[in-house]
Design an enzyme around this catalytic site. Structure first.
Site, PDB file in Angstrom:
ATOM      1  CE  LYS A  75      -3.823   0.153  -0.155  1.00 42.54           C
ATOM      2  NZ  LYS A  75      -4.708   0.060  -1.362  1.00 42.54           N
ATOM      3  CG  HIS A  96      -4.637   3.745  -5.485  1.00 44.11           C
ATOM      4  ND1 HIS A  96      -5.189   3.250  -6.646  1.00 44.11           N
ATOM      5  CD2 HIS A  96      -4.261   2.668  -4.763  1.00 44.11           C
ATOM      6  CE1 HIS A  96      -5.154   1.930  -6.623  1.00 44.11           C
ATOM      7  NE2 HIS A  96      -4.580   1.551  -5.494  1.00 44.11           N
ATOM      8  CD  GLU A 118      -1.544   3.161  -8.274  1.00 41.43           C
ATOM      9  OE1 GLU A 118      -0.876   2.235  -7.773  1.00 41.43           O
ATOM     10  OE2 GLU A 118      -1.449   4.341  -7.883  1.00 41.43           O
ATOM     11  CB  SER A 134      -8.972  -5.557 -10.161  1.00 40.66           C
ATOM     12  OG  SER A 134      -8.425  -4.261 -10.021  1.00 40.66           O
ATOM     13  CB  VAL A 178     -10.148  -6.588 -13.577  1.00 41.34           C
ATOM     14  CG1 VAL A 178      -9.755  -7.825 -12.783  1.00 41.34           C
ATOM     15  CG2 VAL A 178      -9.254  -6.440 -14.801  1.00 41.34           C
ATOM     16  CB  VAL A 179     -13.544  -4.466 -10.036  1.00 42.04           C
ATOM     17  CG1 VAL A 179     -14.696  -4.397  -9.040  1.00 42.04           C
ATOM     18  CG2 VAL A 179     -12.215  -4.212  -9.343  1.00 42.04           C
ATOM     19  CB  VAL A 267     -14.355  -2.074  -5.771  1.00 37.41           C
ATOM     20  CG1 VAL A 267     -12.938  -2.649  -5.807  1.00 37.41           C
ATOM     21  CG2 VAL A 267     -15.348  -3.135  -5.316  1.00 37.41           C
ATOM     22  CB  ALA A 268     -14.022   2.871  -7.953  1.00 38.29           C
ATOM     23  CB  VAL A 298     -12.575  -1.712   2.828  1.00 41.52           C
ATOM     24  CG1 VAL A 298     -11.160  -2.095   3.269  1.00 41.52           C
ATOM     25  CG2 VAL A 298     -13.547  -1.797   4.005  1.00 41.52           C
ATOM     26  CB  ALA A 299      -8.926   2.266   0.518  1.00 44.27           C
TER      27      ALA A 299
HETATM   28  N1  LIG Z   1     -10.804  -1.101  -2.845  1.00 41.76           N
HETATM   29  C1  LIG Z   1      -9.866  -1.987  -3.134  1.00 41.76           C
HETATM   30  O1  LIG Z   1      -9.357  -2.673  -2.271  1.00 41.76           O
HETATM   31  C2  LIG Z   1      -9.464  -2.193  -4.538  1.00 41.76           C
HETATM   32  C3  LIG Z   1      -9.827  -1.280  -5.484  1.00 41.76           C
HETATM   33  N2  LIG Z   1      -9.540  -1.481  -6.801  1.00 41.76           N
HETATM   34  C4  LIG Z   1     -10.010  -0.434  -7.723  1.00 41.76           C
HETATM   35  O2  LIG Z   1     -11.138  -0.838  -8.459  1.00 41.76           O
HETATM   36  C5  LIG Z   1     -11.248   0.023  -9.600  1.00 41.76           C
HETATM   37  C6  LIG Z   1     -11.557  -0.795 -10.848  1.00 41.76           C
HETATM   38  O3  LIG Z   1     -10.394  -1.528 -11.210  1.00 41.76           O
HETATM   39  P1  LIG Z   1     -10.354  -2.501 -12.492  1.00 41.76           P
HETATM   40  O4  LIG Z   1     -11.619  -3.260 -12.594  1.00 41.76           O
HETATM   41  O5  LIG Z   1      -9.079  -3.226 -12.435  1.00 41.76           O
HETATM   42  O6  LIG Z   1     -10.289  -1.453 -13.685  1.00 41.76           O
HETATM   43  P2  LIG Z   1     -10.564  -1.767 -15.231  1.00 41.76           P
HETATM   44  O7  LIG Z   1      -9.835  -0.715 -15.990  1.00 41.76           O
HETATM   45  O8  LIG Z   1     -10.330  -3.189 -15.542  1.00 41.76           O
HETATM   46  O9  LIG Z   1     -12.142  -1.516 -15.372  1.00 41.76           O
HETATM   47  C7  LIG Z   1     -12.737  -0.279 -15.211  1.00 41.76           C
HETATM   48  C8  LIG Z   1     -13.934  -0.211 -16.152  1.00 41.76           C
HETATM   49  O10 LIG Z   1     -14.662   0.984 -15.863  1.00 41.76           O
HETATM   50  C9  LIG Z   1     -15.246   1.371 -17.081  1.00 41.76           C
HETATM   51  N3  LIG Z   1     -15.807   2.700 -17.003  1.00 41.76           N
HETATM   52  C10 LIG Z   1     -15.186   3.894 -17.130  1.00 41.76           C
HETATM   53  N4  LIG Z   1     -16.094   4.883 -17.033  1.00 41.76           N
HETATM   54  C11 LIG Z   1     -17.297   4.299 -16.812  1.00 41.76           C
HETATM   55  C12 LIG Z   1     -18.620   4.788 -16.639  1.00 41.76           C
HETATM   56  N5  LIG Z   1     -18.890   6.103 -16.675  1.00 41.76           N
HETATM   57  N6  LIG Z   1     -19.616   3.888 -16.436  1.00 41.76           N
HETATM   58  C13 LIG Z   1     -19.351   2.576 -16.402  1.00 41.76           C
HETATM   59  N7  LIG Z   1     -18.140   2.052 -16.588  1.00 41.76           N
HETATM   60  C14 LIG Z   1     -17.117   2.913 -16.793  1.00 41.76           C
HETATM   61  C15 LIG Z   1     -14.109   1.195 -18.073  1.00 41.76           C
HETATM   62  O11 LIG Z   1     -14.568   1.205 -19.419  1.00 41.76           O
HETATM   63  C16 LIG Z   1     -13.547  -0.139 -17.635  1.00 41.76           C
HETATM   64  O12 LIG Z   1     -14.111  -1.239 -18.343  1.00 41.76           O
HETATM   65  C17 LIG Z   1      -9.928   0.796  -9.651  1.00 41.76           C
HETATM   66  O13 LIG Z   1     -10.105   2.081  -9.104  1.00 41.76           O
HETATM   67  C18 LIG Z   1      -9.024  -0.027  -8.782  1.00 41.76           C
HETATM   68  O14 LIG Z   1      -7.941   0.698  -8.246  1.00 41.76           O
HETATM   69  C19 LIG Z   1      -8.876  -2.593  -7.225  1.00 41.76           C
HETATM   70  C20 LIG Z   1      -8.459  -3.519  -6.329  1.00 41.76           C
HETATM   71  C21 LIG Z   1      -8.677  -3.379  -4.898  1.00 41.76           C
HETATM   72  C1  LIG Z   2      -5.353  -2.086  -5.564  1.00 45.90           C
HETATM   73  C2  LIG Z   2      -5.446  -1.788  -4.150  1.00 45.90           C
HETATM   74  O1  LIG Z   2      -5.736  -0.685  -3.788  1.00 45.90           O
HETATM   75  C3  LIG Z   2      -5.202  -2.831  -3.175  1.00 45.90           C
HETATM   76  O2  LIG Z   2      -4.932  -3.956  -3.557  1.00 45.90           O
HETATM   77  O3  LIG Z   2      -5.272  -2.548  -1.976  1.00 45.90           O
END
Ligand SMILES: NC(=O)C1=CN([C@@H]2O[C@H](COP(=O)(O)OP(=O)(O)OC[C@H]3O[C@@H](n4cnc5c(N)ncnc54)[C@H](O)[C@@H]3O)[C@@H](O)[C@H]2O)C=CC1
Ligand SMILES: CC(=O)C(=O)O
Ligand SMILES: [Mg+2]
Length: 366
Positions: A75, A96, A118, A134, A178-179, A267-268, A298-299
C-alpha cells in the site's frame, strides 16, 4: 541493489510486498534483501522462511527504510512513514495519488522515485499489476455485499440467491472491467440477477459473451443508472479512468431513490470512489449509512485475504522488481515502456499528467 521489505502498517493490511520466492529470485540476481521482522506473518511467511532464501531480518521499519535503495511494498506509505523515505529511494508499491493530495505532496517533498503498481500498463492498455488485486476485490465485493444485505447490519434483508418461490437478489455492477467481471461472475454463481454496465462496448460485448443469461448488460449513462438503482439490492462500483479520480456516477441526491437497506460496495474508493458519498473506510470499521443506504468502501479490500493476495500480487510484481534491481529505475524504464507508465513522481516532480489534473494544478509541481 539493496532492497527493503517493510511491514505494512495500514489498518488491517496483512499483505507483504514480497514472498520468500521473490527474495530467492532477487538474491539469485546478486541483490541484498532486508525484510522487517514479522512482515510476512499475516500472509503465512515467517522470518525463517526469508532467512532461508538469503534475506537478512531487521527489527524496525526505520532500519529497513534507512538501508534500502528500493522499497517494495503493497500500500501507499502512510503519514508515519513519510519522513523515513529518502531522496532518490525507489518506492515500488500502490499509490493511487489522484485520491490523495496530502500523499502526493508528501512524496514530492521526499524526492523519492515513486513507481505506482496501478499505472504500469501493457501494450493492450491493461494494468498487469492492478489486475490480480482487482480480481480479488471484485470477488470479495459480492461476499461483503451479501453480508451487509443482512438485516442485523441494516441491509435490506435479501438473500442474493433467493430460494425456490422467491426471486433472487439483484446486483448492479458499474464497470465491466476486472472488478466488474469478477463481481458479476460471483453474483451470478450465487444465483443473483445481475446487471452490468460500462461505457466501453467491447467490455459489454465480452461480458455478454462470457456470462450466463441471468447477467444482463446495459450501457452506462445517467438515465440507466437512475433507473436501475431503484430496483437493485447491491451496487458494486468498479469503474476506473486510469490514474484519474473516478467519476461520480451515483450522486448524493440519488441515494433517496434507492430502497432502504440497499448496499453499495464502492471498490473504486482507492481512486476516490464512483459514488459522491463514498469515503474510505477500514476493515475494522468498514461501513457507514447515509439515507438508509449502507456504504462499504474499504480501500484495501485484498488486505483481508492476504494468503491469496500476497502471492497473487508478487506473482506479477516480481519480474518488474527484478528488472528495477538489475538495471536501476532509469534504464529499466527506458527499456520497458510498461514500467515507464508506472513512474508517477520522480525526484520531487510529478510526471503523470492525470495526477496534475486530479488536483487542478496548473503545471508540474517540483
Ligand atoms: N478497494 C480496493 O481494495 C481495490 C480497489 N480497486 C479499484 O477498483 C477500480 C476498478 O479496477 P479494475 O476493474 O481493475 O479497472 P478496469 O480498468 O479493468 O475496469 C474499469 C472499467 O470501468 C469502465 N468505465 C469507465 N467509465 C465508466 C462509466 N462512466 N460507467 C461505467 N463504466 C465505466 C471502463 O470502461 C472499464 O471497463 C480501480 O479504481 C481499482 O484501483 C482494485 C483492487 C482493490
Ligand atoms: C489495488 C489496491 O488498492 C489494493 O490492492 O489494496
Ligand atoms: Mg433512501
Amino acid at each position: 541493489m539493496i532492497v527493503g521489505i517493510p511491514t505494512e502498517i495500514k489498518n488491517n493490511e496483512s499483505r507483504v510486498g514480497m514472498t520468500p520466492a521473490g527474495v530467492f529470485e532477487l538474491v539469485k540476481n546478486n541483490h541484498t534483501v532486508y525484510v522487517q521482522s514479522g512482515a510476512g506473518e499475516g500472509s503465512g511467511f515467517f522470518d525463517a522462511d526469508y532467512q532461508q532464501v538469503g534475506a537478512s531480518v531487521l527489527e524496525t521499519i526505520q532500519e529497513v527504510y534507512a538501508i534500502a535503495e528500493m522499497i517494495v511494498k503493497v500500500k501507499e506509505p502512510i503519514a508515519e512513514e513519510y519522513d523515513l523515505i529518502k531522496e532518490g529511494q525507489i518506492l515500488f508499491t500502490y499509490f493511487h495519488f489522484a485520491s490523495s493530495e496530502p500523499l502526493t505532496k508528501a512524496m514530492i517533498k521526499q524526492k523519492a522515485i515513486c513507481i505506482a503498481y496501478e499505472t504500469v500498463e501493457d501494450e493492450e492498455g491493461t494494468l498487469p499489476l492492478l489486475t490480480p488485486m482487482s480480481e480479488v476485490a471484485g470477488r470479495m465485493a459480492i461476499q461483503q455485499g451479501a453480508k451487509y444485505l443482512e438485516k442485523p447490519v441494516k441491509g435490506r434483508g435479501v438473500l442474493l440467491g433467493g430460494v425456490p418461490g422467491v426471486a433472487p437478489g439483484r446486483v448492479l455492477v458499474l464497470g465491466a472491467g476486472v472488478v466488474g467481471i469478477q463481481a458479476a461472475k460471483m453474483a451470478a454463481g450465487l444465483g443473483a440477477h445481475v446487471t452490468i454496465m460500462d461505457i466501453n462496448m467491447k467490455r459489454l460485448r465480452y461480458a455478454n459473451d462470457v456470462m450466463p443469461p441471468h447477467v444482463v448488460t446495459e450501457f452506462s449513462n445517467e438515465y440507466n443508472i437512475r433507473k436501475h438503482i431503484k430496483t437493485h439490492d447491491l451496487i458494486i462500483g468498479g469503474v476506473l479512468l486510469k490514474g484519474k479520480k473516478a467519476p461520480n456516477l451515483i450522486t448524493r441526491d440519488m441515494l433517496k431513490e434507492m430502497r432502504p437497506g440497499t448496499v453499495i460496495v464502492d471498490v473504486a474508493v482507492d481512486q476516490g470512489g464512483c459514488v459522491e458519498t463514498t469515503k474510505p473506510t477500514t476493515h475494522e470499521d468498514p461501513i457507514y449509512i447515509i439515507d438508509d443506504v449502507v456504504h462499504y468502501s474499504v480501500a484495501n479490500m485484498p488486505g483481508a485475504v492476504p494468503y491469496t493476495s500476497t502471492v497473487a500480487l508478487t506473482n506479477v510484481t516480481l519480474p518488474y522488481a527484478v528488472r528495477l534491481a538489475n538495471l536501476g529505475w532509469e534504464k529499466a524504464c527506458e527499456k520497458d515502456a510498461s514500467l515507464k507508465k508506472g513512474l508517477n513522481i520522480v525526484s520531487g516532480k510529478v510526471v503523470y499528467q492525470e495526477i496534475i489534473e486530479a488536483f487542478s494544478w496548473e503545471e508540474v509541481l517540483s
